[in-house]
Scaffold this active site. Sequence first.
Site, PDB file in Angstrom:
ATOM      1  N   ASP A  22      17.018  -7.187  11.665  1.00 25.84           N
ATOM      2  CA  ASP A  22      18.047  -7.837  12.478  1.00 25.84           C
ATOM      3  C   ASP A  22      17.406  -8.959  13.298  1.00 25.84           C
ATOM      4  O   ASP A  22      16.186  -9.031  13.427  1.00 25.84           O
ATOM      5  CB  ASP A  22      18.769  -6.838  13.401  1.00 25.84           C
ATOM      6  CG  ASP A  22      17.804  -5.903  14.102  1.00 25.84           C
ATOM      7  OD1 ASP A  22      16.696  -6.369  14.452  1.00 25.84           O
ATOM      8  OD2 ASP A  22      18.138  -4.730  14.300  1.00 25.84           O
ATOM      9  N   ASP A  28      17.407 -10.842  16.989  1.00 25.21           N
ATOM     10  CA  ASP A  28      17.842 -10.823  18.385  1.00 25.21           C
ATOM     11  C   ASP A  28      17.698 -12.223  18.967  1.00 25.21           C
ATOM     12  O   ASP A  28      16.749 -12.945  18.644  1.00 25.21           O
ATOM     13  CB  ASP A  28      16.985  -9.853  19.210  1.00 25.21           C
ATOM     14  CG  ASP A  28      17.216  -8.415  18.778  1.00 25.21           C
ATOM     15  OD1 ASP A  28      18.311  -8.123  18.280  1.00 25.21           O
ATOM     16  OD2 ASP A  28      16.291  -7.596  18.915  1.00 25.21           O
ATOM     17  N   ASP A  77       6.726  -5.726  25.626  1.00 28.81           N
ATOM     18  CA  ASP A  77       5.640  -4.748  25.528  1.00 28.81           C
ATOM     19  C   ASP A  77       4.325  -5.291  24.977  1.00 28.81           C
ATOM     20  O   ASP A  77       3.301  -5.253  25.658  1.00 28.81           O
ATOM     21  CB  ASP A  77       6.101  -3.496  24.744  1.00 28.81           C
ATOM     22  CG  ASP A  77       6.789  -3.808  23.421  1.00 28.81           C
ATOM     23  OD1 ASP A  77       6.829  -4.998  23.041  1.00 28.81           O
ATOM     24  OD2 ASP A  77       7.269  -2.868  22.757  1.00 28.81           O
TER      25      ASP A  77
HETATM   26  P1  ATP Z   1      12.029  -2.776  15.311  1.00 31.49           P
HETATM   27  O1  ATP Z   1      11.643  -3.535  14.086  1.00 31.49           O
HETATM   28  O2  ATP Z   1      11.691  -1.320  15.246  1.00 31.49           O
HETATM   29  O3  ATP Z   1      13.438  -3.014  15.765  1.00 31.49           O
HETATM   30  P2  ATP Z   1      11.382  -4.229  17.671  1.00 31.49           P
HETATM   31  O4  ATP Z   1      10.094  -4.758  18.214  1.00 31.49           O
HETATM   32  O5  ATP Z   1      12.418  -5.248  17.307  1.00 31.49           O
HETATM   33  O6  ATP Z   1      11.036  -3.331  16.422  1.00 31.49           O
HETATM   34  P3  ATP Z   1      13.305  -3.158  19.473  1.00 31.49           P
HETATM   35  O7  ATP Z   1      13.376  -1.784  20.052  1.00 31.49           O
HETATM   36  O8  ATP Z   1      14.397  -3.639  18.605  1.00 31.49           O
HETATM   37  O9  ATP Z   1      11.926  -3.204  18.691  1.00 31.49           O
HETATM   38  O10 ATP Z   1      13.067  -4.135  20.685  1.00 31.49           O
HETATM   39  C1  ATP Z   1      13.249  -5.542  20.599  1.00 31.49           C
HETATM   40  C2  ATP Z   1      12.236  -6.235  21.500  1.00 31.49           C
HETATM   41  O11 ATP Z   1      12.429  -5.821  22.854  1.00 31.49           O
HETATM   42  C3  ATP Z   1      10.766  -5.910  21.183  1.00 31.49           C
HETATM   43  O12 ATP Z   1      10.260  -6.729  20.156  1.00 31.49           O
HETATM   44  C4  ATP Z   1      10.107  -6.141  22.523  1.00 31.49           C
HETATM   45  O13 ATP Z   1       9.904  -7.519  22.728  1.00 31.49           O
HETATM   46  C5  ATP Z   1      11.167  -5.677  23.521  1.00 31.49           C
HETATM   47  N1  ATP Z   1      11.008  -4.260  23.896  1.00 31.49           N
HETATM   48  C6  ATP Z   1      11.547  -3.180  23.294  1.00 31.49           C
HETATM   49  N2  ATP Z   1      11.205  -2.051  23.936  1.00 31.49           N
HETATM   50  C7  ATP Z   1      10.447  -2.414  24.979  1.00 31.49           C
HETATM   51  C8  ATP Z   1       9.792  -1.699  26.050  1.00 31.49           C
HETATM   52  N3  ATP Z   1       9.867  -0.374  26.130  1.00 31.49           N
HETATM   53  N4  ATP Z   1       9.102  -2.419  26.950  1.00 31.49           N
HETATM   54  C9  ATP Z   1       9.034  -3.775  26.874  1.00 31.49           C
HETATM   55  N5  ATP Z   1       9.612  -4.492  25.903  1.00 31.49           N
HETATM   56  C10 ATP Z   1      10.318  -3.835  24.969  1.00 31.49           C
HETATM   57 MG    MG Z   2      14.501  -4.697  16.696  1.00 30.72          MG
END
Ligand code: ATP
Ligand code: MG
Length: 414
Positions: free
Chosen positions: A61, A63, A133
Amino acid sequence: METIYSTVKPTQYNIEETRIDSCLLDTDALTVVQKLKESGFTAYFVGGCIRDLLRGITPKDFDVSTSARPDQIKHVFGRQCLLIGRRFPLAHVRFGHKAIEVATFRAGEPDEANLIVRDNRWGSEEEDVLRRDFTINGLFYDPSTETLIDYVGGLEDLKANLLRSIGPAKVRFRQDPVRMLRLLKFRARYGFSIDGEAEEATLSMQRDIHKSSPARILEEILRMLESGASAPFFQLMGEYGFLSLLFPSLTHFLAKPEGREVFRYLACLDQVQKRKSGFLPDRSTAIACLLFPLLEKTLQIDWIAKGKTPHLGEVIFTISSLIQHTLLEAFSHFPRRLTAETSSILVNQYRLTPLSGKKFHKERLFQHRDFSAALQFLKIRALVQEDLVETYLALKQQYQHFLQHGKRSHARRH
Ligand code: ATP
Ligand code: MG
């Protein structure tokens, strides 16, 4: 208060340097960024999708982060936009069944030494990156200029396959201990190495995980079970001490030689997930993978080794006490629907392959609402245990036939 980050200047990389393949960009997400920019706001792709694009993977996806506040986003997209979330409003811009998540730039608490309970201040684009993060998740991409904007050295870390927290690891993990699980998640998914500081912090702070909300912890774990990298993730959770903190009874079983079976199930689950064709296992199938070897072992000890065969009612009782001990004692708010579905998958295994060897009433079973999930789990069992392949293929064929013809004749009879 002046923060240590307030003077950070980003490095910008052009398309030749990033080699992002524009064919992998989602056209609806592009429309969202474009419309926000035309309305005078800053808007970027952000987070996981950029990380994946830079690795040449199609993101699951996209964002979007923007300087527009939720009401302004709503104004730009009108009825196509739904505002969700009370504590921190987010916008979903809908394209048919799909929604692109659009979030306003937010400020974190980079200098906060304790658990963060408040995460709802608007901020600048720079602050929005610094609250994230890991450096590999802290990149912005502007599709209109094909520019990557890097405040945190994320591109270099990505090239070096390195997981590094944004800001001091101990502080960032104390603020939000779920980040430690996310660290293991990215290591499991990509095989990246963990930088020394984050490694040391994780090894010394595992116990802080209990300070986080169980719902958030569970969500990360369930997402990992569906990710195609569940086996390495559970392996890492064991190595870094999270498994015994989060699933004490399961950890006890995993420590025994027969506990290895759980990892074989998870590896087969990953194999099916990665093929990305046909039915993809859902969360209940994934949980069944965690529990089935333990269930088999319990039935073996309590009944089979004593020369007895349990009735289905006794199997059902064993399943519910197993769910109670392994899942509900660890996560009291484990979703009820999920435990019901998992329980149904497990019970149906003893109908599909009865311990007594007796035949079962197939037609009745095929009509069961959760039958396809049970069959899907039998497929995973057949990957682990080759002698089940024939049974699985025969049942699959009979079920397909039932779906095409059986349902109709059944309807006629009633
Ligand atoms: P995935 O492919 O599993 O969705 P993702 O990195 O996109 O991995 P998400 O949970 O969708 O994970 O989170 C989107 C973004 O939000 C991350 O890439 C990160 O920048 C931020 N993020 C998510 N969780 C946290 C956290 N606990 N603390 C700080 N930033 C976070
Ligand atoms: Mg994600």
